[in-house]
Design a protein around this motif. Structure first.
Motif, PDB file in Angstrom:
ATOM      1  N   TYR A  79     158.326  34.282 -13.466  1.00  0.00           N
ATOM      2  CA  TYR A  79     159.621  33.720 -13.848  1.00  0.00           C
ATOM      3  C   TYR A  79     159.895  33.959 -15.334  1.00  0.00           C
ATOM      4  CZ  TYR A  79     158.982  31.482  -9.338  1.00  0.00           C
ATOM      5  OH  TYR A  79     158.743  31.255  -8.000  1.00  0.00           O
ATOM      6  N   CYS A  80     159.997  35.222 -15.670  1.00  0.00           N
ATOM      7  CA  CYS A  80     160.220  35.604 -17.067  1.00  0.00           C
ATOM      8  C   CYS A  80     161.286  36.692 -17.135  1.00  0.00           C
ATOM      9  CB  CYS A  80     158.924  36.083 -17.709  1.00  0.00           C
ATOM     10  SG  CYS A  80     159.103  36.397 -19.478  1.00  0.00           S
ATOM     11  N   THR A  81     162.340  36.436 -17.890  1.00  0.00           N
ATOM     12  CA  THR A  81     163.448  37.378 -18.032  1.00  0.00           C
ATOM     13  C   THR A  81     163.502  38.015 -19.418  1.00  0.00           C
ATOM     14  OG1 THR A  81     164.864  35.515 -18.660  1.00  0.00           O
ATOM     15  CG2 THR A  81     164.873  36.171 -16.330  1.00  0.00           C
ATOM     16  N   ASP A  82     162.528  37.712 -20.250  1.00  0.00           N
ATOM     17  CA  ASP A  82     162.519  38.215 -21.629  1.00  0.00           C
ATOM     18  C   ASP A  82     161.081  38.542 -22.009  1.00  0.00           C
ATOM     19  OD1 ASP A  82     162.499  38.495 -24.434  1.00  0.00           O
ATOM     20  OD2 ASP A  82     164.170  37.111 -24.689  1.00  0.00           O
ATOM     21  N   GLY A  86     156.862  36.788 -22.169  1.00  0.00           N
ATOM     22  CA  GLY A  86     155.914  37.174 -21.135  1.00  0.00           C
ATOM     23  C   GLY A  86     154.574  37.622 -21.685  1.00  0.00           C
ATOM     24  N   GLU A  87     153.539  37.410 -20.900  1.00  0.00           N
ATOM     25  CA  GLU A  87     152.198  37.843 -21.289  1.00  0.00           C
ATOM     26  C   GLU A  87     152.149  39.364 -21.335  1.00  0.00           C
ATOM     27  OE1 GLU A  87     148.191  37.585 -18.867  1.00  0.00           O
ATOM     28  OE2 GLU A  87     148.604  35.656 -19.852  1.00  0.00           O
ATOM     29  N   ASP A  88     151.755  39.911 -22.473  1.00  0.00           N
ATOM     30  CA  ASP A  88     151.708  41.365 -22.677  1.00  0.00           C
ATOM     31  C   ASP A  88     153.050  42.016 -22.349  1.00  0.00           C
ATOM     32  OD1 ASP A  88     148.993  41.268 -23.419  1.00  0.00           O
ATOM     33  OD2 ASP A  88     148.372  41.321 -21.319  1.00  0.00           O
ATOM     34  N   GLY A  89     154.146  41.323 -22.692  1.00  0.00           N
ATOM     35  CA  GLY A  89     155.478  41.867 -22.467  1.00  0.00           C
ATOM     36  C   GLY A  89     155.975  41.772 -21.036  1.00  0.00           C
ATOM     37  N   ASP A  93     162.232  39.183 -14.024  1.00  0.00           N
ATOM     38  CA  ASP A  93     163.663  38.914 -13.850  1.00  0.00           C
ATOM     39  C   ASP A  93     163.957  37.942 -12.711  1.00  0.00           C
ATOM     40  OD1 ASP A  93     164.438  40.511 -16.011  1.00  0.00           O
ATOM     41  OD2 ASP A  93     164.406  42.318 -14.773  1.00  0.00           O
ATOM     42  N   LYS A  94     162.990  37.132 -12.335  1.00  0.00           N
ATOM     43  CA  LYS A  94     163.226  36.092 -11.331  1.00  0.00           C
ATOM     44  C   LYS A  94     163.938  34.915 -11.992  1.00  0.00           C
ATOM     45  CE  LYS A  94     159.200  36.976  -8.328  1.00  0.00           C
ATOM     46  NZ  LYS A  94     159.868  37.070  -7.021  1.00  0.00           N
ATOM     47  N   GLU A  95     165.057  34.500 -11.424  1.00  0.00           N
ATOM     48  CA  GLU A  95     165.837  33.403 -11.988  1.00  0.00           C
ATOM     49  C   GLU A  95     165.881  32.187 -11.070  1.00  0.00           C
ATOM     50  OE1 GLU A  95     169.668  34.646 -13.411  1.00  0.00           O
ATOM     51  OE2 GLU A  95     168.885  36.566 -14.145  1.00  0.00           O
ATOM     52  N   ALA A 179     167.954  31.880 -17.671  1.00  0.00           N
ATOM     53  CA  ALA A 179     167.616  33.289 -17.885  1.00  0.00           C
ATOM     54  C   ALA A 179     167.662  33.685 -19.353  1.00  0.00           C
ATOM     55  CB  ALA A 179     168.566  34.173 -17.074  1.00  0.00           C
ATOM     56  N   ASP A 180     168.438  32.973 -20.165  1.00  0.00           N
ATOM     57  CA  ASP A 180     168.535  33.305 -21.584  1.00  0.00           C
ATOM     58  C   ASP A 180     167.338  32.805 -22.382  1.00  0.00           C
ATOM     59  OD1 ASP A 180     171.018  34.542 -21.264  1.00  0.00           O
ATOM     60  OD2 ASP A 180     172.087  32.633 -21.477  1.00  0.00           O
ATOM     61  N   SER A 181     166.634  31.843 -21.821  1.00  0.00           N
ATOM     62  CA  SER A 181     165.457  31.285 -22.492  1.00  0.00           C
ATOM     63  C   SER A 181     164.483  30.844 -21.408  1.00  0.00           C
ATOM     64  CB  SER A 181     165.854  30.094 -23.374  1.00  0.00           C
ATOM     65  OG  SER A 181     164.743  29.607 -24.085  1.00  0.00           O
ATOM     66  N   PRO A 182     163.634  31.753 -20.923  1.00  0.00           N
ATOM     67  CA  PRO A 182     162.855  31.495 -19.717  1.00  0.00           C
ATOM     68  C   PRO A 182     161.720  30.484 -19.857  1.00  0.00           C
ATOM     69  CG  PRO A 182     162.304  33.645 -20.627  1.00  0.00           C
ATOM     70  CD  PRO A 182     163.482  33.146 -21.395  1.00  0.00           C
ATOM     71  N   ASP A 183     161.604  29.832 -21.015  1.00  0.00           N
ATOM     72  CA  ASP A 183     160.697  28.694 -21.076  1.00  0.00           C
ATOM     73  C   ASP A 183     161.462  27.389 -20.851  1.00  0.00           C
ATOM     74  OD1 ASP A 183     162.036  28.865 -23.484  1.00  0.00           O
ATOM     75  OD2 ASP A 183     160.322  28.245 -24.707  1.00  0.00           O
ATOM     76  N   TYR A 184     162.690  27.504 -20.354  1.00  0.00           N
ATOM     77  CA  TYR A 184     163.518  26.368 -19.960  1.00  0.00           C
ATOM     78  C   TYR A 184     163.935  26.557 -18.498  1.00  0.00           C
ATOM     79  CZ  TYR A 184     164.567  25.018 -24.874  1.00  0.00           C
ATOM     80  OH  TYR A 184     164.507  24.609 -26.183  1.00  0.00           O
TER      81      TYR A 184
END
Length: 212
Positions: A79-82, A86-89, A93-95, A179-184
């Motif tokens: 669940y990382c869009t940025d 993300g770990e190692d980049g 893009d799962k929202e 999606a604009d801030s994937p730690d939220y």
């Protein structure tokens, strides 16, 4: 990492009030036809707080923080869009939560799901809501145009090993990532003076879980 109570919903039930896989749902007469659960996951009545979960997790824990989070303690592994988060980049893009990470589907089966942010918006827009107390428990009562209602207790949220704001407010997870801030992730937030859809800072903290 915050844990919130979770709300879950069956998407295609056609009756008004009824049961699905042993859990009662309420028809509020919403435009989408969404039916909402009568109580929180883990609760025996609509005034019980029920269980708390970190976003995307389906098991309860004794401590809620980044070190114990299923999808990454520092950088995200799902669940990382940025790529900055993300770990190692990593990005996928799962929202929206996969069914395997949806605690409503996992524990209640059937068609139950945690609501989307849009379903929370619909709940606010198409019901009357008021802060009240039922059987000594404070919370928000949502009443549809058909006269049916659901009660969301002010269950607060958990962080670390402590419970905060119980009796004065609550956060209920949606299944929707910011999606604009994937730690939220988005959640329903309310207290005595208002109810909103917002995104929770440090989304991996623990808020209450309800099934609709």
């Amino acid at each position: 990492m915050v844990a919130i109570t979770t709300s879950f919903l069956p998407l295609t039930l056609s009756a008004q009030n009824g049961m699905d896989h042993g859990h009662r749902y309420i028809d509020l007469g919403l435009p989408s036809g969404t039916k909402w659960a009568d109580c929180n996951i883990g609760a025996k009545t609509r005034t019980n707080y029920g269980y708390y979960y970190a976003w995307g997790e389906t098991s309860r824990k004794t401590k809620y923080d980044w070190d114990s989070y299923k999808f990454g303690s520092d950088k995200l592994t799902k669940y990382c869009t940025d790529s900055d988060y993300g770990e190692d980049g990593f990005t996928d893009d799962k929202e929206e939560l996969d069914l395997s990470d949806d605690v409503a589907r996992k524990l209640w089966g059937g068609k139950w799901r945690i609501p989307s942010d849009e379903q929370f918006e619909e709940l606010i827009e198409h019901t009357k809501h008021r802060w009240t107390k039922i059987n000594g428990v404070k919370g928000m009562l949502f009443t549809g145009r058909n006269g049916h209602s659901i009660f969301l207790p002010a269950a607060g949220h958990r962080y670390g090993t402590s419970l905060y704001d119980a009796g004065s407010g609550a956060n209920y997870w949606s299944r929707t990532l910011n999606a604009d801030s994937p730690d939220y992730a988005y959640c329903l937030y309310f207290y005595s003076d208002g109810v909103y859809v917002t995104h929770l800072p440090q989304l991996r903290t623990h808020c209450t879980a309800r099934a609709f």
